[in-house]
Design a protein around this motif. Sequence first.
Motif, PDB file in Angstrom:
ATOM      1  N   THR A 124      12.296  43.715  48.114  1.00 39.47           N
ATOM      2  CA  THR A 124      12.471  44.503  47.010  1.00 39.47           C
ATOM      3  C   THR A 124      10.762  45.212  46.755  1.00 39.47           C
ATOM      4  N   VAL A 125      11.434  46.552  46.088  1.00 41.27           N
ATOM      5  CA  VAL A 125      10.168  47.302  46.269  1.00 41.27           C
ATOM      6  C   VAL A 125       9.778  47.253  44.502  1.00 41.27           C
ATOM      7  N   ALA A 126       8.618  47.486  44.014  1.00 39.65           N
ATOM      8  CA  ALA A 126       8.800  48.100  42.513  1.00 39.65           C
ATOM      9  C   ALA A 126       7.976  49.390  42.769  1.00 39.65           C
ATOM     10  N   GLU A 127       8.233  50.134  41.413  1.00 37.30           N
ATOM     11  CA  GLU A 127       7.237  51.085  41.516  1.00 37.30           C
ATOM     12  C   GLU A 127       6.779  51.100  40.094  1.00 37.30           C
ATOM     13  N   ILE A 128       5.507  51.192  40.011  1.00 29.39           N
ATOM     14  CA  ILE A 128       4.427  50.587  39.099  1.00 29.39           C
ATOM     15  C   ILE A 128       2.946  51.727  38.839  1.00 29.39           C
ATOM     16  N   SER A 129       2.999  53.041  37.989  1.00 30.35           N
ATOM     17  CA  SER A 129       2.116  54.291  37.991  1.00 30.35           C
ATOM     18  C   SER A 129       2.230  54.954  39.189  1.00 30.35           C
ATOM     19  N   GLY A 130       3.125  54.985  39.571  1.00 29.53           N
ATOM     20  CA  GLY A 130       3.169  55.397  40.536  1.00 29.53           C
ATOM     21  C   GLY A 130       3.251  55.048  42.187  1.00 29.53           C
ATOM     22  N   LYS A 131       2.953  53.747  42.443  1.00 27.72           N
ATOM     23  CA  LYS A 131       2.678  53.092  43.639  1.00 27.72           C
ATOM     24  C   LYS A 131       3.884  52.283  44.188  1.00 27.72           C
ATOM     25  N   PHE A 132       4.079  52.576  45.219  1.00 30.92           N
ATOM     26  CA  PHE A 132       5.089  51.532  45.520  1.00 30.92           C
ATOM     27  C   PHE A 132       4.169  49.742  45.561  1.00 30.92           C
ATOM     28  N   LEU A 133       4.903  48.845  44.986  1.00 28.94           N
ATOM     29  CA  LEU A 133       4.114  47.502  45.345  1.00 28.94           C
ATOM     30  C   LEU A 133       5.191  46.284  45.915  1.00 28.94           C
ATOM     31  N   MET A 134       4.960  45.557  46.861  1.00 29.38           N
ATOM     32  CA  MET A 134       6.062  44.646  47.601  1.00 29.38           C
ATOM     33  C   MET A 134       5.883  43.414  47.529  1.00 29.38           C
ATOM     34  N   ASP A 135       6.500  42.417  47.139  1.00 24.44           N
ATOM     35  CA  ASP A 135       6.600  40.967  46.867  1.00 24.44           C
ATOM     36  C   ASP A 135       5.619  40.669  45.358  1.00 24.44           C
ATOM     37  N   VAL A 136       5.658  41.708  44.561  1.00 24.62           N
ATOM     38  CA  VAL A 136       5.720  41.489  43.164  1.00 24.62           C
ATOM     39  C   VAL A 136       5.400  40.119  42.536  1.00 24.62           C
ATOM     40  N   THR A 137       5.168  39.915  41.448  1.00 27.24           N
ATOM     41  CA  THR A 137       5.072  38.758  40.726  1.00 27.24           C
ATOM     42  C   THR A 137       5.849  38.697  39.765  1.00 27.24           C
ATOM     43  N   SER A 138       6.409  37.926  39.043  1.00 22.60           N
ATOM     44  CA  SER A 138       7.380  38.131  38.234  1.00 22.60           C
ATOM     45  C   SER A 138       6.982  38.893  36.861  1.00 22.60           C
ATOM     46  N   GLU A 139       4.966  38.854  36.371  1.00 21.26           N
ATOM     47  CA  GLU A 139       4.407  39.598  35.875  1.00 21.26           C
ATOM     48  C   GLU A 139       4.538  40.996  36.384  1.00 21.26           C
ATOM     49  N   GLU A 140       4.281  41.489  37.068  1.00 22.60           N
ATOM     50  CA  GLU A 140       4.498  42.910  37.864  1.00 22.60           C
ATOM     51  C   GLU A 140       5.662  43.499  37.512  1.00 22.60           C
ATOM     52  N   GLU A 141       7.046  42.764  38.088  1.00 20.16           N
ATOM     53  CA  GLU A 141       7.991  42.697  37.654  1.00 20.16           C
ATOM     54  C   GLU A 141       9.044  43.467  36.804  1.00 20.16           C
ATOM     55  N   MET A 142       7.993  42.654  35.332  1.00 22.05           N
ATOM     56  CA  MET A 142       7.896  43.020  33.845  1.00 22.05           C
ATOM     57  C   MET A 142       6.957  44.399  33.600  1.00 22.05           C
ATOM     58  N   CYS A 143       6.538  44.802  34.425  1.00 25.00           N
ATOM     59  CA  CYS A 143       5.460  46.159  34.264  1.00 25.00           C
ATOM     60  C   CYS A 143       6.075  47.330  35.013  1.00 25.00           C
ATOM     61  N   ALA A 144       6.818  47.170  35.682  1.00 26.80           N
ATOM     62  CA  ALA A 144       7.663  48.060  37.002  1.00 26.80           C
ATOM     63  C   ALA A 144       8.383  49.499  35.944  1.00 26.80           C
ATOM     64  N   GLU A 145       7.991  50.127  36.255  1.00 25.13           N
ATOM     65  CA  GLU A 145       9.051  51.474  35.486  1.00 25.13           C
ATOM     66  C   GLU A 145      10.616  51.301  36.726  1.00 25.13           C
ATOM     67  N   ALA A 146      10.182  51.136  37.299  1.00 20.49           N
ATOM     68  CA  ALA A 146      11.223  50.857  38.366  1.00 20.49           C
ATOM     69  C   ALA A 146      11.255  50.030  39.347  1.00 20.49           C
ATOM     70  N   MET A 147      12.696  49.554  40.451  1.00 17.02           N
ATOM     71  CA  MET A 147      12.799  48.403  41.532  1.00 17.02           C
ATOM     72  C   MET A 147      13.590  48.266  42.354  1.00 17.02           C
ATOM     73  N   LEU A 148      13.418  48.827  43.794  1.00 13.21           N
ATOM     74  CA  LEU A 148      15.061  49.047  44.742  1.00 13.21           C
ATOM     75  C   LEU A 148      14.507  47.500  45.018  1.00 13.21           C
ATOM     76  N   CYS A 149      16.008  47.539  45.546  1.00 12.78           N
ATOM     77  CA  CYS A 149      16.080  46.006  46.382  1.00 12.78           C
ATOM     78  C   CYS A 149      16.278  46.389  47.828  1.00 12.78           C
ATOM     79  N   VAL A 150      15.927  46.573  48.473  1.00 11.11           N
ATOM     80  CA  VAL A 150      16.282  47.037  50.169  1.00 11.11           C
ATOM     81  C   VAL A 150      16.907  45.946  51.004  1.00 11.11           C
ATOM     82  N   VAL A 151      17.905  46.174  51.555  1.00  9.57           N
ATOM     83  CA  VAL A 151      18.569  45.088  52.147  1.00  9.57           C
ATOM     84  C   VAL A 151      18.613  45.775  53.593  1.00  9.57           C
ATOM     85  N   VAL A 152      17.732  44.797  54.240  1.00 11.69           N
ATOM     86  CA  VAL A 152      17.131  45.722  55.459  1.00 11.69           C
ATOM     87  C   VAL A 152      18.025  44.164  57.041  1.00 11.69           C
TER      88      VAL A 152
END
Length: 137
Positions: free
Chosen positions: A59-87
Motif C-alpha cells: 500500500t502506497v499513501a500520497e501525502i503532500s505530493g510524496k508517496f510513502l510506503m508502510d505508513v502508520t495509521s496516523e499517516e493513513e489519516m493524513c493521506a490525500e490518496a492511497m493505492l493498494c498494489v498487488v504484486v
Amino acid sequence: GNLLDSLALALCAVLSETLLPKVDVIEAMEEGEDVQLKVDDRPEAGMRFPMKQLPLCVTVAEISGKFLMDVTSEEEMCAEAMLCVVVDGKTGDVIGLHKLGRGLVDVSAMPAMLERCRATAAALAQQLDRELSQKEN
C-alpha cells in the motif's frame, strides 16, 4: 503498516505451509452405488497447496505530493490518496490495484510508484522465503 498488506503476507505464509491430503476417488461398481472417497491424511502422503502466484499487497499513501510506503495509521489519516498494489512475489507482475481513500492518485507518478512496489514485494517475498525455510530446519 496497512492491514491489507499484513493479511496478504500472512495468508501467503499459511497457504505456503498448507498440506492437502491425498484423496482417491473409488468409482461405484454397480448402478445405484455411491462414489467413495479414500482420504490419506498422513503428512508424507499429502501435497503442498499449489501456490501459482504469491499475491503480496503493497500500500502506497500520497501525502503532500510524496508517496510513502508502510505508513502508520496516523499517516493513513493524513493521506490525500492511497493505492493498494498487488504484486506477484514470484514474478514481480502487478496483478491488482485497489484505490483507497477519498483523493485522486497522480497518474504521472504511477510508473515509478509501481517499480517501488515491485521492489518492496520482492523484498517481502525473500523475507517470507527465509522465514519459511528457517521453520523447516
